[in-house]
Write a protein that holds these residues in place. Structure first.
Motif, PDB file in Angstrom:
ATOM      1  N   ALA A  14      -4.320 -58.831  20.570  1.00 43.69           N
ATOM      2  CA  ALA A  14      -3.665 -57.521  20.573  1.00 43.69           C
ATOM      3  C   ALA A  14      -2.347 -57.574  21.356  1.00 43.69           C
ATOM      4  CB  ALA A  14      -4.604 -56.460  21.159  1.00 43.69           C
ATOM      5  N   SER A  15      -2.304 -58.373  22.406  1.00 45.30           N
ATOM      6  CA  SER A  15      -1.073 -58.522  23.182  1.00 45.30           C
ATOM      7  C   SER A  15       0.038 -59.139  22.339  1.00 45.30           C
ATOM      8  CB  SER A  15      -1.310 -59.393  24.412  1.00 45.30           C
ATOM      9  OG  SER A  15      -2.193 -58.743  25.307  1.00 45.30           O
ATOM     10  N   SER A  16      -0.331 -60.051  21.444  1.00 46.95           N
ATOM     11  CA  SER A  16       0.689 -60.633  20.559  1.00 46.95           C
ATOM     12  C   SER A  16       1.252 -59.549  19.640  1.00 46.95           C
ATOM     13  CB  SER A  16       0.113 -61.800  19.744  1.00 46.95           C
ATOM     14  OG  SER A  16      -0.713 -61.355  18.678  1.00 46.95           O
ATOM     15  N   GLY A  17       0.393 -58.612  19.226  1.00 42.49           N
ATOM     16  CA  GLY A  17       0.857 -57.486  18.421  1.00 42.49           C
ATOM     17  C   GLY A  17       1.806 -56.591  19.197  1.00 42.49           C
ATOM     18  N   LEU A  18       1.515 -56.374  20.478  1.00 48.61           N
ATOM     19  CA  LEU A  18       2.410 -55.576  21.327  1.00 48.61           C
ATOM     20  C   LEU A  18       3.786 -56.228  21.428  1.00 48.61           C
ATOM     21  CD1 LEU A  18       0.111 -54.602  24.354  1.00 48.61           C
ATOM     22  CD2 LEU A  18       0.795 -53.164  22.434  1.00 48.61           C
ATOM     23  N   ARG A  19       3.797 -57.538  21.668  1.00 42.63           N
ATOM     24  CA  ARG A  19       5.075 -58.249  21.796  1.00 42.63           C
ATOM     25  C   ARG A  19       5.867 -58.205  20.484  1.00 42.63           C
ATOM     26  NH1 ARG A  19       1.699 -61.436  24.765  1.00 42.63           N
ATOM     27  NH2 ARG A  19       1.335 -62.895  23.065  1.00 42.63           N
ATOM     28  N   ALA A  20       5.181 -58.384  19.360  1.00 42.65           N
ATOM     29  CA  ALA A  20       5.866 -58.373  18.057  1.00 42.65           C
ATOM     30  C   ALA A  20       6.468 -57.001  17.768  1.00 42.65           C
ATOM     31  CB  ALA A  20       4.894 -58.782  16.948  1.00 42.65           C
ATOM     32  N   GLN A  21       5.711 -55.938  18.040  1.00 47.12           N
ATOM     33  CA  GLN A  21       6.220 -54.591  17.777  1.00 47.12           C
ATOM     34  C   GLN A  21       7.343 -54.233  18.750  1.00 47.12           C
ATOM     35  OE1 GLN A  21       5.656 -53.021  15.035  1.00 47.12           O
ATOM     36  NE2 GLN A  21       4.099 -54.511  14.437  1.00 47.12           N
ATOM     37  N   ALA A  22       7.263 -54.718  19.980  1.00 46.06           N
ATOM     38  CA  ALA A  22       8.356 -54.487  20.935  1.00 46.06           C
ATOM     39  C   ALA A  22       9.636 -55.159  20.437  1.00 46.06           C
ATOM     40  CB  ALA A  22       7.971 -54.992  22.325  1.00 46.06           C
ATOM     41  N   GLY A  23       9.508 -56.359  19.871  1.00 50.43           N
ATOM     42  CA  GLY A  23      10.665 -57.042  19.294  1.00 50.43           C
ATOM     43  C   GLY A  23      11.221 -56.283  18.100  1.00 50.43           C
ATOM     44  N   ARG A  24      10.338 -55.736  17.292  1.00 48.63           N
ATOM     45  CA  ARG A  24      10.756 -54.926  16.137  1.00 48.63           C
ATOM     46  C   ARG A  24      11.519 -53.690  16.598  1.00 48.63           C
ATOM     47  NH1 ARG A  24       6.378 -52.148  12.046  1.00 48.63           N
ATOM     48  NH2 ARG A  24       7.838 -51.342  10.499  1.00 48.63           N
ATOM     49  N   ILE A  25      11.015 -53.040  17.637  1.00 48.27           N
ATOM     50  CA  ILE A  25      11.678 -51.846  18.165  1.00 48.27           C
ATOM     51  C   ILE A  25      13.055 -52.194  18.728  1.00 48.27           C
ATOM     52  CG2 ILE A  25      11.539 -50.113  20.019  1.00 48.27           C
ATOM     53  CD1 ILE A  25       8.482 -50.005  19.397  1.00 48.27           C
ATOM     54  N   ARG A  26      13.199 -53.360  19.350  1.00 46.64           N
ATOM     55  CA  ARG A  26      14.494 -53.799  19.863  1.00 46.64           C
ATOM     56  C   ARG A  26      15.511 -53.923  18.729  1.00 46.64           C
ATOM     57  NH1 ARG A  26      17.007 -58.150  19.499  1.00 46.64           N
ATOM     58  NH2 ARG A  26      15.227 -59.385  18.867  1.00 46.64           N
ATOM     59  N   VAL A  27      15.099 -54.517  17.605  1.00 48.51           N
ATOM     60  CA  VAL A  27      16.001 -54.681  16.458  1.00 48.51           C
ATOM     61  C   VAL A  27      16.367 -53.314  15.878  1.00 48.51           C
ATOM     62  CG1 VAL A  27      16.209 -55.603  14.106  1.00 48.51           C
ATOM     63  CG2 VAL A  27      15.168 -57.001  15.906  1.00 48.51           C
ATOM     64  N   ILE A  28      15.383 -52.430  15.762  1.00 46.03           N
ATOM     65  CA  ILE A  28      15.642 -51.088  15.234  1.00 46.03           C
ATOM     66  C   ILE A  28      16.623 -50.343  16.132  1.00 46.03           C
ATOM     67  CG2 ILE A  28      14.594 -48.829  14.792  1.00 46.03           C
ATOM     68  CD1 ILE A  28      12.030 -50.400  13.935  1.00 46.03           C
ATOM     69  N   SER A  29      16.438 -50.462  17.447  1.00 45.08           N
ATOM     70  CA  SER A  29      17.341 -49.757  18.364  1.00 45.08           C
ATOM     71  C   SER A  29      18.767 -50.296  18.254  1.00 45.08           C
ATOM     72  CB  SER A  29      16.828 -49.825  19.803  1.00 45.08           C
ATOM     73  OG  SER A  29      16.846 -51.136  20.288  1.00 45.08           O
ATOM     74  N   GLU A  30      18.909 -51.592  18.017  1.00 45.59           N
ATOM     75  CA  GLU A  30      20.244 -52.169  17.821  1.00 45.59           C
ATOM     76  C   GLU A  30      20.874 -51.620  16.537  1.00 45.59           C
ATOM     77  OE1 GLU A  30      22.298 -56.519  17.110  1.00 45.59           O
ATOM     78  OE2 GLU A  30      20.415 -56.440  18.198  1.00 45.59           O
ATOM     79  N   ASN A  31      20.068 -51.521  15.478  1.00 48.09           N
ATOM     80  CA  ASN A  31      20.573 -50.957  14.219  1.00 48.09           C
ATOM     81  C   ASN A  31      21.043 -49.516  14.423  1.00 48.09           C
ATOM     82  OD1 ASN A  31      20.020 -53.318  12.800  1.00 48.09           O
ATOM     83  ND2 ASN A  31      18.078 -52.570  12.004  1.00 48.09           N
ATOM     84  N   LEU A  32      20.226 -48.714  15.088  1.00 43.09           N
ATOM     85  CA  LEU A  32      20.575 -47.309  15.312  1.00 43.09           C
ATOM     86  C   LEU A  32      21.820 -47.175  16.188  1.00 43.09           C
ATOM     87  CD1 LEU A  32      17.039 -45.742  15.783  1.00 43.09           C
ATOM     88  CD2 LEU A  32      18.689 -45.182  13.974  1.00 43.09           C
ATOM     89  N   ALA A  33      21.926 -48.002  17.197  1.00 43.53           N
ATOM     90  CA  ALA A  33      23.075 -47.923  18.101  1.00 43.53           C
ATOM     91  C   ALA A  33      24.386 -48.231  17.380  1.00 43.53           C
ATOM     92  CB  ALA A  33      22.878 -48.878  19.277  1.00 43.53           C
ATOM     93  N   ASN A  34      24.308 -49.052  16.356  1.00 46.77           N
ATOM     94  CA  ASN A  34      25.513 -49.470  15.641  1.00 46.77           C
ATOM     95  C   ASN A  34      25.718 -48.764  14.308  1.00 46.77           C
ATOM     96  OD1 ASN A  34      26.816 -51.853  17.143  1.00 46.77           O
ATOM     97  ND2 ASN A  34      24.630 -52.283  17.252  1.00 46.77           N
ATOM     98  N   ALA A  35      24.934 -47.744  14.025  1.00 48.33           N
ATOM     99  CA  ALA A  35      24.948 -47.097  12.707  1.00 48.33           C
ATOM    100  C   ALA A  35      26.310 -46.545  12.298  1.00 48.33           C
ATOM    101  CB  ALA A  35      23.903 -45.981  12.665  1.00 48.33           C
ATOM    102  N   ASP A  36      27.119 -46.122  13.237  1.00 45.05           N
ATOM    103  CA  ASP A  36      28.412 -45.516  12.902  1.00 45.05           C
ATOM    104  C   ASP A  36      29.600 -46.332  13.387  1.00 45.05           C
ATOM    105  OD1 ASP A  36      27.354 -43.232  11.574  1.00 45.05           O
ATOM    106  OD2 ASP A  36      26.814 -42.401  13.523  1.00 45.05           O
ATOM    107  N   SER A  37      29.367 -47.574  13.773  1.00 39.95           N
ATOM    108  CA  SER A  37      30.463 -48.410  14.252  1.00 39.95           C
ATOM    109  C   SER A  37      31.302 -48.911  13.076  1.00 39.95           C
ATOM    110  CB  SER A  37      29.915 -49.585  15.066  1.00 39.95           C
ATOM    111  OG  SER A  37      29.098 -50.398  14.242  1.00 39.95           O
TER     112      SER A  37
END
Length: 140
Positions: A14-37
């Motif tokens: 389950a901890s591996s799932g937490l780490r994977a989803q945290a990595g996914r959220i990091r990528v999503i946050s980068e996409n959102l931060a750059n959406a209007d650049s």
């Protein structure tokens, strides 16, 4: 004591799932931060949306398959274009390229990642409760 080891394996998986989803959220946050650049140079390419992938890996120590964040790939879909002749990022025709990021898609992915993260967290919480109950019974 294999039951105790199974509990620990469940927590590690389950901890591996937490780490994977945290990595996914990091990528999503980068996409959102750059959406209007826009591009830094006139007519250049703006930020390109990134898409995380997941891998299934055999953890030999656990003798179980765990999930990991795989390569983060660029989304090859076309950029959004707006006609803005006064914009410093405009090309010779006055068109400006914007990232191929759709905030609605990113927010939907974020909610899915959040649900998956919470599900893995629930597995860890339930497993810890079961371990505690087992210890309480053994103490009695």
């Amino acid at each position: 004591m294999s039951d105790g080891m199974d509990f620990l394996k469940a927590i590690d998986i389950a901890s591996s799932g937490l780490r994977a989803q945290a990595g996914r959220i990091r990528v999503i946050s980068e996409n959102l931060a750059n959406a209007d650049s826009t591009a830094q140079a006139a007519g250049g390419e703006p930020y390109r949306r990134k898409v995380p992938t997941f891998t299934s890996e055999l953890d030999r120590k656990l003798d179980a398959h765990v999930v990991g964040i795989g390569r983060v790939k660029p989304d090859k879909s076309p950029f959004r274009t707006k006609h803005e002749p006064g914009n410093p990022a405009a090309d010779a025709n006055g068109d400006v390229k914007y990232p191929n990021v759709n905030s609605l898609v990113e927010m939907t992915d974020m909610r899915e990642a959040q649900r998956s993260y919470e599900a893995n967290l629930n597995v860890i919480t339930a497993t810890r409760r079961m371990i505690q109950r087992t210890l309480d019974i053994l103490k009695a």
